[in-house]
Write a protein that holds these residues in place. Sequence first.
Motif, mmCIF file in Angstrom:
data_model
loop_
_atom_site.group_PDB
_atom_site.id
_atom_site.type_symbol
_atom_site.label_atom_id
_atom_site.label_comp_id
_atom_site.label_asym_id
_atom_site.label_seq_id
_atom_site.Cartn_x
_atom_site.Cartn_y
_atom_site.Cartn_z
ATOM 1 N N MET A 40 6.687 -4.188 -6.064
ATOM 2 C CA MET A 40 6.498 -4.640 -4.682
ATOM 3 C C MET A 40 7.123 -6.022 -4.579
ATOM 4 N N GLN A 41 8.355 -6.090 -4.154
ATOM 5 C CA GLN A 41 9.127 -7.337 -4.149
ATOM 6 C C GLN A 41 9.071 -7.972 -5.536
ATOM 7 N N GLN A 42 8.509 -9.196 -5.654
ATOM 8 C CA GLN A 42 8.514 -9.838 -6.977
ATOM 9 C C GLN A 42 7.280 -9.491 -7.803
ATOM 10 N N GLN A 43 6.404 -8.673 -7.261
ATOM 11 C CA GLN A 43 5.157 -8.359 -7.960
ATOM 12 C C GLN A 43 5.148 -6.896 -8.399
ATOM 13 N N TRP A 44 4.184 -6.576 -9.245
ATOM 14 C CA TRP A 44 4.024 -5.207 -9.738
ATOM 15 C C TRP A 44 2.650 -4.714 -9.359
ATOM 16 N N GLN A 45 2.638 -3.585 -8.679
ATOM 17 C CA GLN A 45 1.362 -3.068 -8.174
ATOM 18 C C GLN A 45 0.883 -1.897 -9.029
ATOM 19 N N ILE A 46 -0.411 -1.909 -9.311
ATOM 20 C CA ILE A 46 -1.021 -0.807 -10.065
ATOM 21 C C ILE A 46 -1.986 -0.062 -9.151
ATOM 22 N N THR A 47 -1.872 1.271 -9.182
ATOM 23 C CA THR A 47 -2.754 2.133 -8.389
ATOM 24 C C THR A 47 -3.492 3.053 -9.350
ATOM 25 N N ASP A 48 -4.794 3.251 -9.123
ATOM 26 C CA ASP A 48 -5.543 4.117 -10.045
ATOM 27 C C ASP A 48 -5.523 5.574 -9.575
ATOM 28 N N ASP A 49 -6.165 6.441 -10.344
ATOM 29 C CA ASP A 49 -6.074 7.874 -10.040
ATOM 30 C C ASP A 49 -6.925 8.276 -8.833
#
Length: 332
Positions: free
Chosen positions: A138-147
Amino acid sequence: MQLTPIRHVAIIGSGIAGLSLAIGLQTMGIKVSLLDKSRGPGGRLSSKRVPGGSVDIGAQYFTIRNPRFQQFLDQYAGTESYRKWTPVLFYEQEPGLPQPFQVAERYVGVPRMTGVSRALSQHVEPTYQLRVDRVEQMQQQWQITDDQQNMVGCYDAVVITAPPEQTRELTRTLPVVQQGLTGFAMEPTWTVALLFSQPLSLAFDGMSLKDSVLGWVARDASKPERDSGEWWVLHATSTWSAAHQDDSPEQVIAAMIQAFAERFNHGQTAVEVISHRWLYARPARGCPQSGFLSFHQDRLAVCGDWLNGGRVEGAWESANQLLEHWRKEQLV
Ligand SMILES: Cc1cc2nc3c(=O)[nH]c(=O)nc-3n(C[C@H](O)[C@H](O)[C@H](O)COP(=O)(O)OP(=O)(O)OC[C@H]3O[C@@H](n4cnc5c(N)ncnc54)[C@H](O)[C@@H]3O)c2cc1C
């Protein structure tokens, strides 16, 4: 594009690689979120509770060849969390011709293999029972999504320590990572543990076998600080495990019990049995061994045993190599 410094890292997996990396980063002042789908730390450093104690169903022992690994264990896991294991061990180069197997010093966690990972986890407070579904940029960041499709958080960098098949799934929206994971694969291992009411009269505590079914057998009770009885741990070979990957536990248990009895003629019947299928136990032969993988200007990295020899000490080294790389690049 000017990159922000790495101040907050998410690490997926609290096996030995994830724990080691988390501790290393934290001591450098980096904020760490350590996430694992399991109920506790350790990953394949795994023990199953049984009446009166536990049995090691994953890694059987570990080596300490690198003095820095010993320093790390002593400082963060504590000298009381592991002991030297001095079994009578044999290995077979030819089927049916066992030879003494005395090369390396071997160590085990006490009172179970997870003694080490439990102790390490005290320094980093992992979040358990959180299964990551995907990692996205996500632009300069990293997004984590759970199940459950909840957003877990956004981070400056993410490190995945899961086996390659699971890493592939987690990074399915990232073509560069998919490309970088080409050629990596793990092989399965079926584990069966048997409790006997009397000690088996066998002249060894462990054996690495050249057999069509069994690859390893060991008397769990020969390890220090185990008092749950005469448990034996059997590992099937990768080839047999792959051929029987979808068999029922009952079928596998029957076949492995029979192979053990026929091979050693021990004449006893197990009074308790447990089994476990490791889908991703060991790196397949020929996997590239680069230590770690790094993508997207070092903001998404992958480490773990499968990039460095497929062993406990290799998992620690893999995490350490990534840490060194980040340090050299002045990212942390
Ligand atoms: C049967 C067996 C016998 C072995 N014997 C030995 C031995 O005698 N000596 C030796 O040195 N090594 C042995 N090994 C190998 C040793 O266990 C590994 O090298 C080491 O434990 C790997 O550590 P790791 O941190 O790289 O990976 P892992 O321990 O596999 O850690 C990865 C972690 O990622 C987590 N994870 C995966 N996907 C997700 C997700 N989507 N979301 C959140 N978390 C996730 C998992 O729950 C796991 O905790 C053995 C392994 C097996 C299976």
